[in-house]
Design an enzyme around this catalytic site. Structure first.
Site, PDB file in Angstrom:
ATOM      1  N   LYS A  34     -18.075   3.507  -5.044  1.00 53.28           N
ATOM      2  CA  LYS A  34     -17.764   2.097  -4.771  1.00 53.28           C
ATOM      3  C   LYS A  34     -18.738   1.553  -3.731  1.00 53.28           C
ATOM      4  O   LYS A  34     -19.414   2.330  -3.042  1.00 53.28           O
ATOM      5  CB  LYS A  34     -16.322   1.967  -4.278  1.00 53.28           C
ATOM      6  CG  LYS A  34     -16.072   2.657  -2.944  1.00 53.28           C
ATOM      7  CD  LYS A  34     -14.587   2.723  -2.615  1.00 53.28           C
ATOM      8  CE  LYS A  34     -14.367   3.446  -1.295  1.00 53.28           C
ATOM      9  NZ  LYS A  34     -12.947   3.788  -1.082  1.00 53.28           N
ATOM     10  N   TYR A 251     -33.015 -10.341  24.201  1.00 55.70           N
ATOM     11  CA  TYR A 251     -32.022 -11.402  24.398  1.00 55.70           C
ATOM     12  C   TYR A 251     -31.059 -11.057  25.529  1.00 55.70           C
ATOM     13  O   TYR A 251     -30.635  -9.912  25.679  1.00 55.70           O
ATOM     14  CB  TYR A 251     -31.210 -11.599  23.118  1.00 55.70           C
ATOM     15  CG  TYR A 251     -31.941 -12.374  22.058  1.00 55.70           C
ATOM     16  CD1 TYR A 251     -32.265 -13.716  22.250  1.00 55.70           C
ATOM     17  CD2 TYR A 251     -32.303 -11.764  20.868  1.00 55.70           C
ATOM     18  CE1 TYR A 251     -32.936 -14.427  21.263  1.00 55.70           C
ATOM     19  CE2 TYR A 251     -32.961 -12.472  19.872  1.00 55.70           C
ATOM     20  CZ  TYR A 251     -33.275 -13.801  20.088  1.00 55.70           C
ATOM     21  OH  TYR A 251     -33.934 -14.501  19.106  1.00 55.70           O
TER      22      TYR A 251
HETATM   23  C1  LIG Z   1     -12.822   5.140  -0.748  1.00 53.44           C
HETATM   24  C2  LIG Z   1     -11.723   5.962  -1.256  1.00 53.44           C
HETATM   25  C3  LIG Z   1     -11.843   7.366  -1.300  1.00 53.44           C
HETATM   26  C4  LIG Z   1     -13.017   8.118  -0.709  1.00 53.44           C
HETATM   27  O1  LIG Z   1     -12.759   8.333   0.653  1.00 53.44           O
HETATM   28  P1  LIG Z   1     -13.784   9.129   1.593  1.00 53.44           P
HETATM   29  O2  LIG Z   1     -13.117   9.142   2.912  1.00 53.44           O
HETATM   30  O3  LIG Z   1     -15.035   8.326   1.612  1.00 53.44           O
HETATM   31  O4  LIG Z   1     -13.964  10.470   0.978  1.00 53.44           O
HETATM   32  C5  LIG Z   1     -10.811   8.084  -1.887  1.00 53.44           C
HETATM   33  N1  LIG Z   1      -9.716   7.451  -2.379  1.00 53.44           N
HETATM   34  C6  LIG Z   1      -9.556   6.111  -2.321  1.00 53.44           C
HETATM   35  C7  LIG Z   1      -8.313   5.491  -2.858  1.00 53.44           C
HETATM   36  C8  LIG Z   1     -10.542   5.330  -1.740  1.00 53.44           C
HETATM   37  O5  LIG Z   1     -10.389   3.999  -1.664  1.00 53.44           O
END
Ligand SMILES: *Cc1c(COP(=O)(O)O)cnc(C)c1O
Length: 352
Positions: A34, A251
């Protein structure tokens, strides 16, 4: 060309997948890609894992369709499910597996005219209280799906709030809540994110969902030699000057030299996703040697401490990767590695 480059080591991605698969007891595992594979490039990462992963997980339908259009044929789970009932038509056409996490998603799924029976991942809220059916509502939701001829399979899924903090009791409580309800419901399960794979061997049953650790970064913070960082974000020193004692930099004039200091100007700033909150002292590596940020990070550039005795114009600066773990930068900026990796932009992506 601007020298900011994100080197993406696909061999590291593959090695991390195999290491996690072993930690997961060899069980089935989704590669979570994702958010453009946590900033690493979803299509390229999915292609690199296509011969070893059991499937992929994305957030939503557009991310899933992107993978299908690129030729990915393995199962794809949509972790958030759909946001509009019409999306089920695309899920049907592209053979996607939606998560169902609320009554509206359940009812619209069962009302849809499916061409082929769909595999559904039914989410339980075992305690995180973001999404999913409460334990006492779970079995009726499961039965409604299992009894429908529109549904091929139901996979039972839940997600942990604190798997990265094994000292807390919450994960054990969530596992217990999940097991109590699922004991009498047939079919596969999915519990473990990266942290659970590392810390909770009792979640080895069913489908693992590997995210951050797949990209070589430990969800527990710090550096874990079992994983190889996939992204190496580098830029160059494109300006160099020696400032006398008592001179401000950048800055807000928030940093003032306390001695004669050689300062390097680096092409990377917060518009590239480098955190502006990373204050003086945040580590960087110059030609592989650790140094640190000086003053405030600007939009397009930042200043770093150079070795007083060497000219370093044109030198490589690693913002994170092998010498500086992204977890260190995240800690210095008061955030987590997930956010920094997802935020990388405007860098040239080089796959190797
Ligand atoms: C993003 C996500 C994961 C992966 O989690 P990590 O901590 O990056 O391994 C697993 N399950 C769900 C439902 C997620 O949204």
């Amino acid at each position: 060309m601007r020298p900011l480059v994100a080197h993406i080591r696909l061999n590291h991605l593959r090695d991390n997948f195999l290491a996690l698969k072993q930690m997961h007891g060899g069980g089935k595992m989704l590669a979570v890609v994702k958010a453009n594979a946590y900033g690493h490039g979803a299509v390229r990462c999915a292609q690199a894992l296509a011969d070893m992963a059991d499937g992929f997980a994305v957030a939503c339908i557009s991310e899933a369709v992107q993978l299908r259009e690129a030729g990915i044929q393995l199962p794809i789970v949509m972790l958030e499910g759909v946001f509009a009932a019409e999306e089920y038509a695309l899920a049907d056409r592209y053979q996607l597996w939606p998560v169902v996490g609320n009554l509206w998603q359940l009812e619209t799924l069962l009302a849809h005219d499916w061409q082929k029976p769909v595999t559904v991942w039914l989410k339980m809220d075992s305690g995180m209280h973001r999404t999913g059916f409460f334990p006492h509502d779970y079995a009726p939701a499961y039965q409604a799906l299992a009894q429908s001829d529109k549904v091929a399979d139901v996979v039972k899924i839940t997600h942990f709030a604190c798997a990265d903090e094994p000292m807390k009791t919450m994960t054990a409580e969530q596992i217990h809540a999940f097991e109590m309800v699922c004991a009498n419901l047939p079919g596969e399960v999915s519990l473990a994110n990266s942290a659970a794979m590392m810390a909770y061997p009792q979640t080895q049953c069913g489908w693992g969902r590997a995210g951050l650790a797949l990209y070589g970064i430990s969800p527990m913070g710090g550096t874990d030699s079992r994983f190889k960082p996939v992204m190496r974000l580098v830029s160059k020193v494109f300006g160099e000057r020696v400032l006398q004692m008592g001179e401000p930099i950048g800055y807000g004039a928030s940093f003032v030299t306390n001695r004669s200091t050689r300062v390097g100007l680096v092409a990377c700033g917060y518009a590239d996703g480098y955190p502006r909150r990373a204050a003086t002292g945040t580590p960087v590596a110059i030609n592989g040697v650790r140094s640190n940020v000086l003053g405030r990070v600007s939009m397009d550039m930042m200043t770093v401490q150079l070795d007083d005795h060497r000219q370093l114009l044109g030198s490589e600066v690693e913002l994170w990767g092998d010498v500086v773990n992204v977890n260190e930068v995240a800690a210095a900026a008061g955030t987590i590695a997930y956010e920094l990796l997802c935020n990388v932009k405007r860098a040239e992506m080089v796959y190797e």
